[in-house]
Every structure is written in C-alpha cells, then in structure tokens.
Design a protein around this motif. Structure first.
Motif, PDB file in Angstrom:
ATOM      1  N   SER A  73       1.387   4.767  -0.848  1.00  0.00           N
ATOM      2  CA  SER A  73       0.754   6.046  -1.078  1.00  0.00           C
ATOM      3  C   SER A  73       1.243   6.241  -2.347  1.00  0.00           C
ATOM      4  O   SER A  73       0.366   7.253  -2.710  1.00  0.00           O
ATOM      5  CB  SER A  73      -0.172   6.909   0.319  1.00  0.00           C
TER       6      SER A  73
ATOM      7  N   HIS B  38      -6.787   8.664  -0.924  1.00  0.00           N
ATOM      8  CA  HIS B  38      -7.709   7.992  -0.782  1.00  0.00           C
ATOM      9  C   HIS B  38      -7.863   7.430   0.504  1.00  0.00           C
ATOM     10  O   HIS B  38      -7.848   8.334   0.881  1.00  0.00           O
ATOM     11  CB  HIS B  38      -5.446   6.672  -0.006  1.00  0.00           C
TER      12      HIS B  38
ATOM     13  N   SER C 192       0.825  -1.093   0.041  1.00  0.00           N
ATOM     14  CA  SER C 192       0.313  -0.019   0.128  1.00  0.00           C
ATOM     15  C   SER C 192       1.134   1.250   0.034  1.00  0.00           C
ATOM     16  O   SER C 192       0.891   1.984   1.160  1.00  0.00           O
ATOM     17  CB  SER C 192      -1.112  -0.127   1.332  1.00  0.00           C
TER      18      SER C 192
ATOM     19  N   ALA D 133      -7.217  -1.135   2.766  1.00  0.00           N
ATOM     20  CA  ALA D 133      -7.812  -0.131   3.772  1.00  0.00           C
ATOM     21  C   ALA D 133      -9.444  -1.328   3.889  1.00  0.00           C
ATOM     22  O   ALA D 133      -9.986  -1.597   5.145  1.00  0.00           O
ATOM     23  CB  ALA D 133      -8.528   0.795   2.802  1.00  0.00           C
TER      24      ALA D 133
ATOM     25  N   GLY E  48      -4.554   6.857   4.933  1.00  0.00           N
ATOM     26  CA  GLY E  48      -3.683   6.096   3.721  1.00  0.00           C
ATOM     27  C   GLY E  48      -3.007   7.182   2.938  1.00  0.00           C
ATOM     28  O   GLY E  48      -2.861   6.619   1.901  1.00  0.00           O
TER      29      GLY E  48
ATOM     30  N   ASP F 240      -0.623   3.715   4.913  1.00  0.00           N
ATOM     31  CA  ASP F 240       0.114   3.220   4.318  1.00  0.00           C
ATOM     32  C   ASP F 240       1.510   3.694   4.421  1.00  0.00           C
ATOM     33  O   ASP F 240       1.646   3.464   4.870  1.00  0.00           O
ATOM     34  CB  ASP F 240      -0.289   4.524   3.091  1.00  0.00           C
TER      35      ASP F 240
ATOM     36  N   VAL G 270      -3.653   0.337  -2.221  1.00  0.00           N
ATOM     37  CA  VAL G 270      -3.502   0.872  -0.256  1.00  0.00           C
ATOM     38  C   VAL G 270      -5.528   0.693  -0.563  1.00  0.00           C
ATOM     39  O   VAL G 270      -5.746   0.834   0.279  1.00  0.00           O
ATOM     40  CB  VAL G 270      -3.959   2.441  -1.034  1.00  0.00           C
TER      41      VAL G 270
END
Ligand code: BES
Ligand code: MN
Ligand code: MN
Length: 463
Positions: free
Chosen positions: A30, A66, A28, A43, A153, A89, A39
C-alpha cells in the motif's frame, strides 16, 4: 461428530491454501505508488471470491486511498451481527536479498507458507472468508449469525480511508462486535485472545541547512549540517535508560491493573529465549525497572526508522547535504491522545533546533491505543471455540503493535472487538521471510467456524 461446516473445511484444506497462494502472489504494497494497481487487483480478487461463496452486497468502496471491500449476509433474525475486519495490503518486502524464497512467490517449507502478507494479514483475513464459505456451503447459503465484512487496503499506512468511512457511515457497519484476526498467539499451541494494542504517532522531521548541497571541505566548519542537527535533536528524545524526555509525555499514561500484571507474570515467557530466539541482539534495552512484557505492551516508546538524505551510495562523496529527514514514531498506551502527544513532541523538537537549521515536524498518521474488556459474551464464545480446537484454556495478552481501526470501532461504532489471531512470535511480520504456520491457518478456520456456530446457537440473541 464434526459439523458439516467443519467437514467441508477439512475436505477443502488444500484448495483453501491454493487460493491463499493466489492472493499472496499479488504484491499489494500500500505504501508504494507503483503498486496501486496491484492493491486494487487484490481487492477485486477478494470481492469476486466473496460473491462466489454467497455473500451479499459485495462491493468495492472507494476512499481517498485504496478501496475497501465490503460484503454482508444479514438474514439471521434475532442473532448477533459480527463485523469481520481484515487488511489485504502488505508492507514492502525489502531487503529482498534476505528472503530465502521470493516474497511474492508463496513457498511451503517445514509446515509454513512463506510470503509477504502470509500472516499479516492476507492469510489471517482469508481464514474469515474460508470459514464463511464453509458455513454457507454447509447450510444451503445461510449463516448461523449476521455478518458484515470489511477489508481495507491501507492498514499498513495508517488506515485513513476506513477511518473516514467508519466516522461518516457508522450505520453501514452496524454490528454487535467486531472480529479481527491480525494478531499473534503468545506461544505455539497456546490459544490466545489479544485484548490490548498500543497506539501510535508516525512523524517526519525535516531539517534544512544551506540553500544547496555544499563541498564539505570548502564549507565544512562554517556551514550547518542538517544530519548533525537531527542527531543532536534525536539524541535528546530518549535517555540511555529508555525514558522519553518530552516534557509531559507520561502524564496521561494509565498503568495496567494489578490483576493484568499478575496474569502477565504467569505467562510462559523467558527473557533469555525472547532475547536469543526473537530479538537476536546481545542485550535487551529500555526501561529495566519494568518487565519486558510491560515494556512492550503497556509503556510508550519512541523509535527511529530511517534517515533519508545525503550520500548513501557506495564509496565516498564529500558533501554537506542541504536537507535531511528523520522518520520517527512513538507507540502510545491508554490514555495518551495521539494529537496531544504529537503537539508535545513537535514543541519539544522545535525547542531543540540548533542554530542555522530550520525544522519541519509533521505527522504522517496516528492511531489510538486500546484495551478491551473481557466481560462480554463474545469473549466467552471465543474462548469456548478455541478450547474446541486447541483443547486448552485461552490466555489474554496485549500486544505492542497497532491496528488503528480497532479504536475507531470502539469509539464510532461503540462495539467491542474480539482479536483472535493465529500468528506465531517467530512469523517475521514486516521482515524478510514472513511466514504463516499452515496448521494455524486451518486451525484458525475451524476456530472461527466453532465461534460462529456457537454465537448462532440458542441463547445468543442480539445485543
Ligand atoms: N497486524 C499488525 C499489528 C499487530 C501485529 C498487532 C502483531 C498485534 C500483533 C498491523 O498490520 C501493523 O503492522 N500495524 C502497524 C500500524 C500501522 C499504522 C503502520 C504497526 O503496528 O506498525
Ligand atoms: Mn496486520
Ligand atoms: Mn502489519
């Protein structure tokens, strides 16, 4: 006799770690557009887990970037409300060839778990989730206090989405204090609360020279070179003694109190060990008239991160590039205002622009420095909880890093933050071979359980 929640956490240690590994396998990152889907997947995995453990109102909240993950449990009438914060992230893993085991294949070695995000911040954020699971399980789906949890994120890219959400919907995060586990302990086995962070401005300077790339033999000596221009500009931003040369930049700086300086001087810190074990260069640099900890925690600095452009392939290419970029950031301390500092910086950089060159100076993201008061009941409960687990008194430190949202919590929500982190100084944040000490993962979960149980006990009403 450990509480039921603690017993549950101890019995489930290996499952907790396995679940963390699942999360660490998701890249993930970002800042890289090609990882957008990863990402979001991180979540979604977190939201599903929060639902499973019995948190309520679990949802993904869309932002300009995100998504945020939100959950709450608000049925402890008369008890305080904690806002748990973390980020799912991570930073890019490169340089890949420096990793002993691949960054997204979590691997255990000598009591550590190695992976990008192990300590920053998936492993630490997940301690909150697992402490909540333990409490919910031990108390028939109830928590000893009220909890809202918000995970972002895009912390590693400035956190604009969560900042906007906090500004626009402060009521949805209403709480008495926030709890952040995204910092480090000062030394192994030394319980630590972080009470100050530096702020930052992250910028790019783009230099343009000729209309197109040019042959450096045919045109060199008469055509402007944007890399040279950047070198000339950058060389005038800081002197050899670490002083930033931007006029007015130090005007607002508030030095640490005599009390704080005294406390820092008594921390177990060896400049020699810091140089050899952490930095690994032949000398430390910067403003030698300040101690190392002061330089890191309470003085502004300016750093160059990379200079994209021109020819960087193997071999040689004789070209004068038409443009070049420098990525430059400054770390700020209380009371330096990011926008004001950026304006001073931009004005100064533009004033240094060499002939034949045009400069575009832009702000990528920014965040405020923060210092948190230690005179509140949450700090007290935090030190008591840490004492239960570590059997030692807590040290209060600042950190040179930045967590932009902590300033927004203070300003928009008007609440203090408890920064209870369990990282170690050699955890390699943002670097190859990032790790998290597995014992600290579990001690973190136990500390959080104690902390929540104490705040839920008699005598800790709503603020
Ligand atoms: N968790 C770190 C910040 C940190 C590290 C605080 C160690 C205290 C001790 C956070 O994820 C981080 O890396 N923040 C960025 C800021 C961001 C705006 C890119 C940083 O400090 O560079
Ligand atoms: Mn972090
Ligand atoms: Mn980070």
């Amino acid at each position: 006799m450990p509480t039921e929640a603690l017993q549950f956490a101890r019995q489930n240690q290996s499952r907790f770690l396995d679940q963390l590994k699942e999360l660490l396998r998701i890249p993930s990152i970002s800042t890289l557009p090609e990882h957008r889907g990863d990402v979001r997947r991180a979540a979604e995995v977190l939201a599903a887990e929060l639902k499973r453990i019995g948190m309520e109102n679990v949802q993904l909240i869309e932002t300009s970037g995100h998504p945020l993950v939100y959950a709450d449990w608000l049925h402890a009438a008369g008890k305080p409300t904690c806002l748990c914060y973390g980020h799912y992230d991570v930073q890019p893993p490169d340089p890949l060839e420096e990793w002993i085991s691949p960054p997204f294949e979590p691997t255990e070695r000598n009591g550590n778990i190695y992976a990008r995000g192990a300590v920053d911040d998936k492993g630490q954020m997940y301690m909150h989730v697992k402490a909540l699971e333990s409490l919910l399980h031990a108390h028939d789906g109830k928590l000893p206090l009220n909890v809202r949890l918000i995970l972002e994120g895009e912390e590693e890219v400035g956190g604009e989405g969560i900042a906007q959400f906090v500004r626009e919907h402060p009521e949805r995060l209403r709480a008495d204090f926030s709890l952040v586990s995204d910092t480090e302990m000062f030394a192994p086995d030394l319980p630590t609360l972080c009470v100050g962070l530096r702020g930052m401005i992250y910028t790019e300077i783009e230099a343009h020279g000729a209309a197109t790339d040019l042959h450096s033999g045919i045109y060199g000596g008469a055509a402007p070179n944007p890399f040279f221009a950047l070198c000339q500009v950058l060389a005038q931003l800081k002197d050899a003694n670490g002083h930033i040369l931007i006029p007015g930049v130090y005007d607002a700086v508030v030095p640490p109190s005599a009390e704080e300086l005294k406390a820092w001087a008594s921390l177990p810190f060896s400049e020699e060990e810091f140089l050899h074990n952490e930095v690994g260069s032949c000398a430390l640099t910067g403003e030698l008239e300040y101690s190392v900890l002061e330089r890191l925690w309470a003085r502004p600095t300016l750093e160059i991160h990379g200079m994209p452009g021109g020819f960087i392939g193997a071999g040689a290419k004789t070209v004068i590039p038409a443009k070049a970029i420098a990525k430059v950031s400054m770390r700020l301390v209380p009371e330096m205002e990011p926008q004001k500092i950026f304006n001073l910086y931009k004005q100064y950089v533009e004033s240094l622009c060499p002939s034949g060159i045009s400069l575009d100076v832009r702000l990528i993201h920014s965040g405020d420095a923060i210092v948190i008061g230690v005179d509140n009941p949450y700090i007290e409960a935090a030190t008591a909880a840490l004492h239960q687990v570590f059997g030692k008194d807590t040290v209060f430190i600042r950190s040179g890093g930045s967590i932009p949202i902590v300033g927004d919590f203070e300003r928009s929500l008007k609440i203090p933050s408890i920064m209870m982190g369990f990282g170690l100084p050699d955890d390699n944040l943002h670097a190859p071979n990032e790790k998290f000490c597995i014992a600290n993962f579990h001690r973190g979960i136990e500390s959080l359980i104690h902390f929540f149980e104490m705040l839920g006990a008699e005598g800790h009403g709503e603020a």
